[in-house]
Design an enzyme around this catalytic site. Structure first.
Site, PDB file in Angstrom:
ATOM      1  N   GLY A  19      40.854  40.641  38.259  1.00  0.00           N
ATOM      2  CA  GLY A  19      41.213  41.131  39.584  1.00  0.00           C
ATOM      3  C   GLY A  19      42.713  41.206  39.728  1.00  0.00           C
ATOM      4  O   GLY A  19      43.466  40.873  38.816  1.00  0.00           O
ATOM      5  N   GLY A  24      50.360  40.205  41.593  1.00  0.00           N
ATOM      6  CA  GLY A  24      50.055  40.140  40.175  1.00  0.00           C
ATOM      7  C   GLY A  24      48.594  40.375  39.871  1.00  0.00           C
ATOM      8  O   GLY A  24      47.802  40.713  40.746  1.00  0.00           O
ATOM      9  N   ASP A 134      46.628  23.547  49.752  1.00  0.00           N
ATOM     10  CA  ASP A 134      45.629  24.571  50.077  1.00  0.00           C
ATOM     11  C   ASP A 134      44.271  24.157  49.531  1.00  0.00           C
ATOM     12  O   ASP A 134      43.596  24.916  48.847  1.00  0.00           O
ATOM     13  CB  ASP A 134      46.047  25.928  49.521  1.00  0.00           C
ATOM     14  CG  ASP A 134      45.305  27.082  50.194  1.00  0.00           C
ATOM     15  OD1 ASP A 134      44.760  26.870  51.299  1.00  0.00           O
ATOM     16  OD2 ASP A 134      45.267  28.182  49.623  1.00  0.00           O
TER      17      ASP A 134
END
Length: 678
Positions: A19, A24, A134
C-alpha cells in the site's frame, strides 16, 4: 507493483506493494534467507527534505531500540540512501481492529492474554526510553503466538525529544490519554491509559470513550468516566486503574503485569474464529508467493461460510497483495506516523465547551422532491462559509457577523465555543485539520493574507498566525487546501498578467508555483493545485505538484470558447473532470490530455439564471449547481439531467465526505440534505 519499480532495495528482493500513503509506500520483500519483510520506502520528493530525512533517521533509531517478543523487529534500514528505507519483520496476521470487526469482542481469557502481551510490549518500549503515543487496535497485529505492536513512526523519547513537528495532535482520539488530548506532556503513563482503552475495546468491541464525533470523543476522554458496561469483572479490575485521568495514578507496566497474573501457556491462544482469520491472511500471502496453489481456507463465525483466496494470473514479482485488512493494518500503521502539521504552533489546553441544543425553526419547511432533508440547525445570523470535519461528523459555520460555530451532524449539538469575531476582508470558509480538532481560516488585512488556527473545543487561537504579504492587488482571494496545510492565491494588477503564489503552511514558507495564471483549486487530497490560463483564446489547465513544487505533465486544453466553471479529479488524480461555462462536462486523461469519454451537456433552467457556483459530489456521481437566483440542483453527471426539483433560496453550500450536502441562505438556518437516489 509498477514496471518502473526497482527489483531490490538493499539486500531485499521486492515482491509486491502492500500500500501507499501521502509520505511513502510499503512493499513486501524477502531477504537472502527467504524471510519476508515489510519495507517502508519514502516518496522521492521527501527524500530531498533534510528535516524529513532527519525525522526518518530518528524513527529508524527508535525502532532499533525496541526489541521483544511482542513487537515487529527492524531487520535492516538505510536512512542515508538516495531513497531512505526501513525493513521490519513481516507479520502475516490481522490487526486487532479487524479481528474485532470480523469476529466480535473477545472472551475474558483471550482479553487477559492480550492484555499481558501488550503490557509486556510496553515494558520493552518504555525500557528503551520511548513512548509509543499511538497505542490503538489498528497498531496491534494478532498472530498465532500472541500480539505484535507496530508503528514506531511517531514515538518520542520519554525525556521529551519529539520525532514529529509541534502543533500536530498525535494519536487516535478514542484511544489517547486526557493529557494527550489536551496537548499536554506525554509520558509513559499516557501509553498505559491507551492500553486500558484498547483492552476495553477487545472486551466490548469499542473504545470506552467513543462519541458521535471526533470532538465529542476527545471531550469524553478529557471529562467523562469510561463506559465499562459489558466488561468482565476480571478485566475491569485491570483496566480501571489504567484509565485514571491523572497520569500519576496509573500503574506502571510492571505493576500491571503483577495485577494480571500468570497466563497459562497455550498452543492456540485465541478463539477458533481468530485462528481461522489468521490462517486466511497467511493463505493470501502464500498466494502471492506461490500463484496457483490451492489456498482454500474455511472461516467459521463472522463472516460465515468458506472463503477462497483466488490466485492472480500475473507474474509473481509484479503482484499486488489482495486489499485485505492485513494490508490496511500494516500500511495505516506505518503511514500514520508520516503526517505533518505546521511548525511554529503550540498546542492549546482545550477544555470541553458547553454542549447546547441549537434553536430550531418552528415552521416545517416543505419537502423537496429528489432531495431528502436530514436535519436543520439554527445559527446566529446568515451563514457565509461552511466546512465539514474530515470524518463528516462536525459542521463548522462562519456567519455574517464574523463569528464561527460548530455542531455535530448526527444530533445537532453545539460543539465547543463560539470563535471570533474576525476582522479584515476576503474571509474564507472554515477548513478542518486532519484530526478534526482545529479549524483554520484565511483572511486579508492591509495587504497581508493571515491564516489563523482555532481550537474548536476551547474557542482559543492556536499558535502564531501565518502571515504572507500579498499586496493590494488580489485577483482571487487566498484559499486553503484540504487540511489547512497549504494556501494559494492569484495576485497582480489587472494591467499585467495574473500570477500564482502558493505557501506551505506546515513549513511556514512560500513554495514554487506556476509563474502566471489563475488558481482554480486543489484536488481533494490536497496534492495537486489546478491553475488556468488563457492562451490564444484557449483555456489551458495546468496541474501543479504541491509537495514537489513542479508542473505535472502537459496542460489540458479546453475547446475554443470554453472556460472552466468547476472541476474534480478522479482515479487518483489521473482523470480530470471539467464543467465549462457553456455547460459541457468533459473527462480528461491527465497523462495524454485526451478526453476519455463522450462529453455530456447539462440541462439548465432558463428561469433559474446563470450558474454562480458548481461542486461535484465526493463520489463524482452528481454535479450540484447554485444559480444566481439561489436555486440548487443536483445533476446526474452520467446523463446531464437534473435529479428532482431544486432547493430554493440558497447562498452557500458544502459537501461532507460521505456526500451529505449542507446549504444555507439569507435566513439563519443551515439545512442538511441527502442527494437524490440514483
Amino acid at each position: 507493483m509498477r514496471t518502473t519499480d526497482p527489483r531490490r532495495i538493499g539486500p531485499y528482493r521486492l515482491l509486491a506493494e502492500l500500500g501507499q500513503g501521502g509520505m511513502g509506500r510499503v512493499l513486501l520483500g524477502s531477504g537472502p534467507d527467504g524471510r519476508l519483510v515489510a519495507v517502508k520506502v519514502v516518496h522521492e520528493q521527501f527524500a530531498h527534505d533534510e528535516e524529513f530525512r532527519a525525522r526518518f533517521r530518528r524513527e529508524v533509531e527508535a525502532c532499533r531500540a525496541v526489541s521483544g517478543a511482542y513487537t515487529a523487529a527492524v531487520v535492516g534500514a538505510d536512512p542515508d540512501a538516495e531513497v531512505p528505507w526501513l525493513a521490519s519483520v513481516f507479520v502475516a496476521g490481522p490487526s486487532l481492529a479487524e479481528t474485532i470487526a470480523t469476529v466480535g469482542a473477545l472472551p475474558e481469557a483471550a482479553v487477559l492474554r492480550l492484555a499481558a502481551g501488550l503490557t509486556t510490549s510496553l515494558a520493552h518500549i518504555h525500557g528503551a526510553g520511548l513512548v509509543h503515543r499511538d497505542f490503538k487496535p489498528a497498531n496491534v497485529l494478532i498472530t498465532d503466538d500472541g500480539p505484535r505492536v507496530i508503528d514506531f513512526g511517531i514515538v518520542r523519547d520519554s525525556v521529551g525529544d519529539e520525532l514529529t513537528r509541534t502543533g500536530w495532535l498525535v494519536g487516535s482520539p478514542a484511544f489517547m490519554s486526557p493529557e494527550q488530548a489536551d496537548g499536554g506532556p506525554v509520558t509513559p503513563a499516557s501509553d498505559v491509559f491507551s492500553l486500558g482503552a484498547v483492552v476495553v475495546a477487545a472486551a466490548t468491541g469499542t473504545s470506552p470513550f467513543t462519541g458521535t464525533s471526533t470532538l465529542r470523543t476527545l471531550s469524553n476522554v478529557v471529562g467523562l468516566d469510561p463506559d465499562l458496561d459489558g466488561v468482565p469483572a476480571a478485566v475491569r479490575r485491570i483496566v480501571l486503574p489504567c484509565l485514571a485521568k491523572q497520569p500519576g495514578e496509573r500503574p506502571t507496566p510492571a505493576e500491571l503485569l503483577d495485577a494480571i497474573g500468570q497466563i497459562a501457556p497455550s498452543g492456540r491462544p485465541w478463539p477458533e474464529p481468530v485462528h481461522e482469520l489468521i490462517a486466511r491472511r497467511q493463505a493470501e500471502v502464500a498466494d502471492v508467493l506461490e500463484p496457483g496453489r490451492d489456498a482454500t481456507v474455511v472461516v467459521s463465525g463472522r463472516p460465515a461460510g468458506s472463503t477462497r483466496v483466488e490466485p492472480r494470473a500475473v507474474e509473481r514479482a509484479r503482484r499486488w497483495l489482495p486489499p485485505v485488512a492485513l494490508v490496511v493494518a500494516v500500511v495505516a500503521a506505518v503511514l500514520v506516523g508520516w503526517m505533518l502539521w505546521p511548525s511554529g504552533t503550540t498546542p492549546s489546553t482545550a477544555e470541553p465547551g458547553p454542549t447546547t441544543t441549537p434553536a430550531t425553526s418552528t415552521s416545517t419547511p416543505a419537502p423537496v422532491p429528489g432531495f431528502e432533508r436530514l436535519g436543520e440547525i439554527a445559527g446566529t445570523s446568515p451563514a457565509e462559509g461552511l466546512g465539514f470535519s474530515p470524518d463528516g461528523s462536525v459542521l463548522s459555520v462562519r456567519f455574517e457577523d464574523d463569528t464561527m460555530q460548530s455542531w455535530t451532524v448526527a444530533d445537532g449539538q453545539q460543539v465547543g465555543q463560539i470563535i471570533g469575531s474576525f476582522t479584515g476582508g476576503g474571509l474564507g470558509p472554515p477548513v478542518f485539520d486532519a484530526d478534526g480538532r482545529t479549524v483554520s481560516v484565511v483572511r486579508t488585512e492591509e495587504g497581508d493574507a493571515v491564516v489563523e488556527q482555532w481550537d474548536v473545543l476551547s474557542g482559543q487561537r492556536r499558535g502564531t498566525p501565518f502571515v504572507a504579504r500579498v499586496g493590494e492587488d488580489v485577483r482571487v482571494d487566498p484559499m486553503l487546501g484540504p487540511g489547512g496545510r497549504t494556501m494559494a492565491a492569484t495576485l497582480g494588477p489587472y494591467s499585467e498578467d495574473a500570477t500564482v503564489h502558493a505557501w506551505d503552511l506546515a513549513g511556514r514558507r512560500a513554495i514554487a508555483a506556476p509563474a502566471t495564471g489563475y488558481v482554480e483549486g486543489f484536488s481533494r487530497d490536497g496534492r495537486v493545485l489546478l491553475v488556468s490560463e488563457s492562451i490564444e483564446h484557449l483555456h489551458h489547465l495546468t496541474r501543479w505538484d504541491v509537495a514537489a513544487g513542479r508542473r505535472l505533465g502537459d496542460p489540458v486544453i479546453l475547446p475554443e470558447h470554453e472556460f472552466l466553471r468547476a472541476f474534480t479529479f478522479e482515479a487518483g488524480n489521473r482523470v480530470l473532470v471539467t464543467l465549462s461555462e457553456t455547460g459541457h462536462l468533459r473527462w480528461w486523461d491527465t497523462t495524454s490530455g485526451n478526453q476519455t469519454r463522450q462529453p455530456v451537456t447539462i440541462a439548465t433552467d432558463a428561469d433559474s439564471g446563470d450558474i454562480d457556483l458548481a461542486a461535484f459530489s465526493p463520489d463524482g456521481t452528481y454535479l450540484v449547481t447554485l444559480t444566481e437566483t439561489g436555486a440548487v440542483t443536483a445533476i446526474d453527471v452520467a446523463t446531464g439531467e437534473p435529479a428532482g426539483a431544486p432547493i430554493q433560496d440558497v447562498t452557500v453550500l458544502a459537501f461532507a465526505p460521505d456526500g451529505t450536502l449542507a446549504t444555507a441562505g439569507t435566513d439563519d438556518r443551515i439545512s442538511l440534505w441527502r442527494l437524490p437516489a440514483r
